[in-house]
Design a protein around this motif. Structure first.
Motif, PDB file in Angstrom:
ATOM      1  N   PHE A  28       0.832  -1.201   0.000  1.00 24.00           N
ATOM      2  CA  PHE A  28       0.000   0.000   0.000  1.00 24.00           C
ATOM      3  C   PHE A  28       0.870   1.256   0.000  1.00 24.00           C
ATOM      4  N   ASP A  29       0.356   2.325  -0.599  1.00 19.69           N
ATOM      5  CA  ASP A  29       0.924   3.646  -0.387  1.00 19.69           C
ATOM      6  C   ASP A  29       0.317   4.153   0.909  1.00 19.69           C
ATOM      7  N   VAL A  30       1.100   4.823   1.742  1.00 19.91           N
ATOM      8  CA  VAL A  30       0.621   5.236   3.057  1.00 19.91           C
ATOM      9  C   VAL A  30       0.836   6.730   3.266  1.00 19.91           C
ATOM     10  N   ILE A  31      -0.224   7.373   3.749  1.00 23.85           N
ATOM     11  CA  ILE A  31      -0.166   8.765   4.175  1.00 23.85           C
ATOM     12  C   ILE A  31      -0.424   8.733   5.679  1.00 23.85           C
ATOM     13  N   CYS A  32       0.339   9.486   6.455  1.00 20.12           N
ATOM     14  CA  CYS A  32       0.164   9.490   7.905  1.00 20.12           C
ATOM     15  C   CYS A  32      -0.260  10.865   8.410  1.00 20.12           C
ATOM     16  N   ALA A  33      -1.070  10.846   9.463  1.00 22.05           N
ATOM     17  CA  ALA A  33      -1.472  12.063  10.153  1.00 22.05           C
ATOM     18  C   ALA A  33      -1.465  11.779  11.649  1.00 22.05           C
ATOM     19  N   ALA A  34      -1.074  12.793  12.449  1.00 18.96           N
ATOM     20  CA  ALA A  34      -0.892  12.594  13.885  1.00 18.96           C
ATOM     21  C   ALA A  34      -2.089  12.992  14.741  1.00 18.96           C
ATOM     22  N   ASP A  35      -3.134  13.552  14.123  1.00 16.17           N
ATOM     23  CA  ASP A  35      -4.345  13.879  14.881  1.00 16.17           C
ATOM     24  C   ASP A  35      -5.506  14.030  13.899  1.00 16.17           C
ATOM     25  N   GLY A  36      -6.703  14.179  14.432  1.00 17.14           N
ATOM     26  CA  GLY A  36      -7.897  14.242  13.601  1.00 17.14           C
ATOM     27  C   GLY A  36      -7.964  15.454  12.688  1.00 17.14           C
ATOM     28  N   GLU A  37      -7.456  16.596  13.151  1.00 14.31           N
ATOM     29  CA  GLU A  37      -7.443  17.804  12.311  1.00 14.31           C
ATOM     30  C   GLU A  37      -6.593  17.574  11.067  1.00 14.31           C
ATOM     31  N   GLU A  38      -5.371  17.094  11.305  1.00 12.96           N
ATOM     32  CA  GLU A  38      -4.458  16.828  10.191  1.00 12.96           C
ATOM     33  C   GLU A  38      -5.038  15.731   9.292  1.00 12.96           C
ATOM     34  N   GLY A  39      -5.642  14.731   9.910  1.00 12.28           N
ATOM     35  CA  GLY A  39      -6.239  13.631   9.145  1.00 12.28           C
ATOM     36  C   GLY A  39      -7.341  14.101   8.215  1.00 12.28           C
ATOM     37  N   LEU A  40      -8.203  14.978   8.714  1.00 13.98           N
ATOM     38  CA  LEU A  40      -9.290  15.510   7.887  1.00 13.98           C
ATOM     39  C   LEU A  40      -8.720  16.302   6.709  1.00 13.98           C
ATOM     40  N   ALA A  41      -7.731  17.131   6.980  1.00 13.67           N
ATOM     41  CA  ALA A  41      -7.102  17.916   5.911  1.00 13.67           C
ATOM     42  C   ALA A  41      -6.451  17.002   4.869  1.00 13.67           C
ATOM     43  N   ARG A  42      -5.769  15.956   5.324  1.00 13.67           N
ATOM     44  CA  ARG A  42      -5.102  15.029   4.395  1.00 13.67           C
ATOM     45  C   ARG A  42      -6.128  14.234   3.588  1.00 13.67           C
ATOM     46  N   ALA A  43      -7.236  13.842   4.220  1.00 12.28           N
ATOM     47  CA  ALA A  43      -8.282  13.105   3.500  1.00 12.28           C
ATOM     48  C   ALA A  43      -8.846  13.961   2.367  1.00 12.28           C
ATOM     49  N   ARG A  44      -9.073  15.231   2.648  1.00 10.35           N
ATOM     50  CA  ARG A  44      -9.631  16.130   1.632  1.00 10.35           C
ATOM     51  C   ARG A  44      -8.614  16.442   0.536  1.00 10.35           C
ATOM     52  N   ALA A  45      -7.357  16.633   0.917  1.00  8.55           N
ATOM     53  CA  ALA A  45      -6.331  17.035  -0.052  1.00  8.55           C
ATOM     54  C   ALA A  45      -5.791  15.861  -0.867  1.00  8.55           C
ATOM     55  N   ASP A  46      -5.573  14.719  -0.211  1.00  2.57           N
ATOM     56  CA  ASP A  46      -4.873  13.601  -0.852  1.00  2.57           C
ATOM     57  C   ASP A  46      -5.793  12.526  -1.424  1.00  2.57           C
ATOM     58  N   ARG A  47      -7.068  12.549  -1.035  1.00  2.96           N
ATOM     59  CA  ARG A  47      -8.057  11.600  -1.557  1.00  2.96           C
ATOM     60  C   ARG A  47      -7.588  10.135  -1.497  1.00  2.96           C
ATOM     61  N   PRO A  48      -7.307   9.618  -0.282  1.00  5.15           N
ATOM     62  CA  PRO A  48      -6.881   8.219  -0.164  1.00  5.15           C
ATOM     63  C   PRO A  48      -8.026   7.276  -0.543  1.00  5.15           C
ATOM     64  N   ASP A  49      -7.701   6.000  -0.668  1.00  4.45           N
ATOM     65  CA  ASP A  49      -8.720   4.988  -0.977  1.00  4.45           C
ATOM     66  C   ASP A  49      -9.463   4.537   0.273  1.00  4.45           C
ATOM     67  N   ILE A  50      -8.802   4.650   1.426  1.00  3.58           N
ATOM     68  CA  ILE A  50      -9.389   4.212   2.693  1.00  3.58           C
ATOM     69  C   ILE A  50      -8.679   4.934   3.839  1.00  3.58           C
TER      70      ILE A  50
END
Length: 126
Positions: A28-50
């Motif tokens: 898998f390609d992996v994107i990491c975030a250390a908290d929910g704020e960063e996670g939400l921003a990464r989900a919106r910006a990077d469009r992961p599969d899951i």
């Protein structure tokens, strides 16, 4: 289907690294975030599969994150697996009721997590 991208969100750097390494070993390609704020921003910006997210985190917990993801047209179809030490039946049910695709309790077996992630990804989407 090509290489899947997983967004892993956890405030524990040891768990974050464990998950990153295990997912990368499995291809898998992996994107990491250390908290929910960063996670939400990464989900919106990077469009992961899951998304695989812890629940107990600073800034925005996993349930708030899940609610935000499911209420945003950009991310509402994104599969989410919650990973938490909260193992009471009511807590698990709350996560599922909010739209989680799976709920895995800590401690967890990384290989079981990968199996369950693959199962979520092969289910027909609603």
């Amino acid at each position: 289907m090509g290489k899947l991208t997983v967004l892993v969100i956890d405030d524990d750097p040891v768990i974050l690294e464990l998950l990153r390494v295990n997912f990368e070993i499995e291809g898998f390609d992996v994107i990491c975030a250390a908290d929910g704020e960063e996670g939400l921003a990464r989900a919106r910006a990077d469009r992961p599969d899951i998304v695989v997210s812890d629940i107990m985190m600073p800034k925005r917990d996993g349930l708030q994150l899940l609610t935000d993801l499911k209420s945003d047209p950009l991310t509402e179809d994104l599969p989410v697996i919650l990973l938490s030490a909260k193992a009471q039946k009511l807590e698990v049910q709350q996560g599922m009721d909010l739209g989680a695709d799976d709920y895995i309790t800590k401690p967890f077996d990384p290989l079981e997590l990968i199996d369950r992630l693959n199962a979520v990804m092969t289910r027909p989407r609603r």
